[in-house]
Design an enzyme around this catalytic site. Structure first.
Site, PDB file in Angstrom:
ATOM      1  N   TRP A  12       0.819  -1.222   0.000  1.00  0.00           N
ATOM      2  CA  TRP A  12       0.000   0.000   0.000  1.00  0.00           C
ATOM      3  C   TRP A  12       0.850   1.268   0.000  1.00  0.00           C
ATOM      4  CZ3 TRP A  12      -4.491  -0.969   4.075  1.00  0.00           C
ATOM      5  CH2 TRP A  12      -5.340  -1.968   3.577  1.00  0.00           C
ATOM      6  N   GLU A 171      11.790  -6.614  -8.734  1.00  0.00           N
ATOM      7  CA  GLU A 171      11.031  -5.446  -9.181  1.00  0.00           C
ATOM      8  C   GLU A 171      11.922  -4.539 -10.023  1.00  0.00           C
ATOM      9  OE1 GLU A 171       7.507  -4.612  -6.378  1.00  0.00           O
ATOM     10  OE2 GLU A 171       9.258  -3.699  -5.480  1.00  0.00           O
ATOM     11  N   GLY A 177       5.271   1.620 -10.833  1.00  0.00           N
ATOM     12  CA  GLY A 177       4.430   2.814 -10.867  1.00  0.00           C
ATOM     13  C   GLY A 177       4.434   3.531 -12.211  1.00  0.00           C
ATOM     14  N   GLY A 238       1.693  -2.697  -6.143  1.00  0.00           N
ATOM     15  CA  GLY A 238       1.503  -1.367  -5.566  1.00  0.00           C
ATOM     16  C   GLY A 238       0.153  -0.795  -5.945  1.00  0.00           C
ATOM     17  N   GLY A 239       0.129   0.064  -6.956  1.00  0.00           N
ATOM     18  CA  GLY A 239      -1.070   0.802  -7.351  1.00  0.00           C
ATOM     19  C   GLY A 239      -2.343  -0.023  -7.412  1.00  0.00           C
TER      20      GLY A 239
HETATM   21  P1  PGA Z   1       3.343  -0.787  -8.767  1.00  0.00           P
HETATM   22  O1  PGA Z   1       4.345  -0.911  -7.507  1.00  0.00           O
HETATM   23  O2  PGA Z   1       2.531  -2.057  -8.795  1.00  0.00           O
HETATM   24  O3  PGA Z   1       2.519   0.423  -8.474  1.00  0.00           O
HETATM   25  O4  PGA Z   1       4.194  -0.650  -9.979  1.00  0.00           O
HETATM   26  C1  PGA Z   1       4.965  -2.117  -7.211  1.00  0.00           C
HETATM   27  C2  PGA Z   1       5.870  -1.951  -6.023  1.00  0.00           C
HETATM   28  O5  PGA Z   1       6.503  -0.892  -5.909  1.00  0.00           O
HETATM   29  O6  PGA Z   1       5.976  -2.845  -5.152  1.00  0.00           O
END
Ligand code: PGA
Length: 256
Positions: A12, A171, A177, A238-239
């Site tokens: 989050w 990642e 993001g 994330g998002g």
């Molecule tokens: P994202 O972030 O899904 O918004 O690209 C992933 C993360 O930073 O763990």
């Protein structure tokens, strides 16, 4: 030996407030998605929400709350820091460490992350160790070396049975993001490479038991394909984890 797990982990980050956190967790949990023994769902929530989120989750099979970071020090005069022992004392079982945002904005090093790993394991918390290369290194085709060094410098001091307690999240920074996911082929290639690096140090059997998540613009509409790759064991999201119906679909995309 611990079993390799398929994991959907929500990160989050620093979003929302207590009321929104409660509503988001409720909306996802209301779906009552039953997980098999080798599937796990994790919500990495901001520190102030850890206790209430954990209570809200109850004892639902294979659902867990995680912290997004912890201190590399055991205790002491480190104003504003949160220790692994504190997390253990509120029954937290997972903790993300080494997220690229922490590495970039808070100058975290591979050596510090090795300390965090040790403290988490000592407190029986599973580290979700993030690694991944920035865009310039990918463009220069240096991603393998970069990720290998991150994994070696933060994890390779561990004995095999401790390494098995770590979850790795690959990642690529250029995919976080940005809405620009790695292709499934790129993710699979790096995950297989990470497994080969672990195999060289710990043997093939150990390497095949480590869960390796992909993170970077995982969405409801691409999770199924990415998670379907043989060396991808789910995702760190994330998002899309901030939208209940999207994260629900992502959970449903986990391999069985
Ligand atoms: P994202 O972030 O899904 O918004 O690209 C992933 C993360 O930073 O763990």
């Amino acid at each position: 030996m611990l079993m390799r797990k398929q994991i959907a982990a929500a990160n989050w980050k620093m979003n929302g407030n207590a009321q929104q956190a409660e509503a988001l967790l409720r909306d996802v949990m209301q779906q009552k998605i039953k997980l098999s023994d080798d599937q796990v769902v994790i919500f990495a929530v901001p520190f102030p929400f850890l206790v209430t989120a954990n209570q809200q989750l109850g004892k639902e099979h294979n659902y867990f709350i995680a912290a997004q970071n912890c201190s590399s020090h055991a205790s002491g005069a480190y104003t504003g820091e949160v220790s692994a022992e504190m997390l253990k004392s509120i029954h937290i079982k997972y903790c993300i460490i080494g997220h690229s945002e922490r590495r970039e904005y808070f100058s975290e090093t591979n050596a510090q992350l090795a300390e965090k790993i040790n403290l988490l394991l000592k407190n029986e918390i599973t580290p979700i160790f993030c690694c991944g290369e920035p865009l310039d290194i990918r463009e220069a085709n240096g991603q393998d070396k970069h990720v290998e060094a991150q994994v070696q410098e933060s994890l390779f001091h561990l004995a095999a049975d401790d390494l098995l307690k770590v979850v790795i999240a690959y990642e690529p920074i250029w995919a976080i993001g940005t809405g620009k996911t790695a292709t499934t082929a790129q993710a699979q290639e790096m995950h297989a490479f990470i497994r080969s690096v672990i195999a060289k140090r710990y043997g093939k059997e150990i390497a095949s038991e480590v869960s390796i998540l992909y993170g970077g613009s995982v969405k409801a509409n691409n999770a199924g394909e990415i998670f379907g790759a043989p060396d991808v064991d789910g995702g760190l999201v994330g998002g899309a984890s901030l939208v209940a119906k999207d994260f629900i679909q992502i959970i449903q995309s986990l391999k069985n």
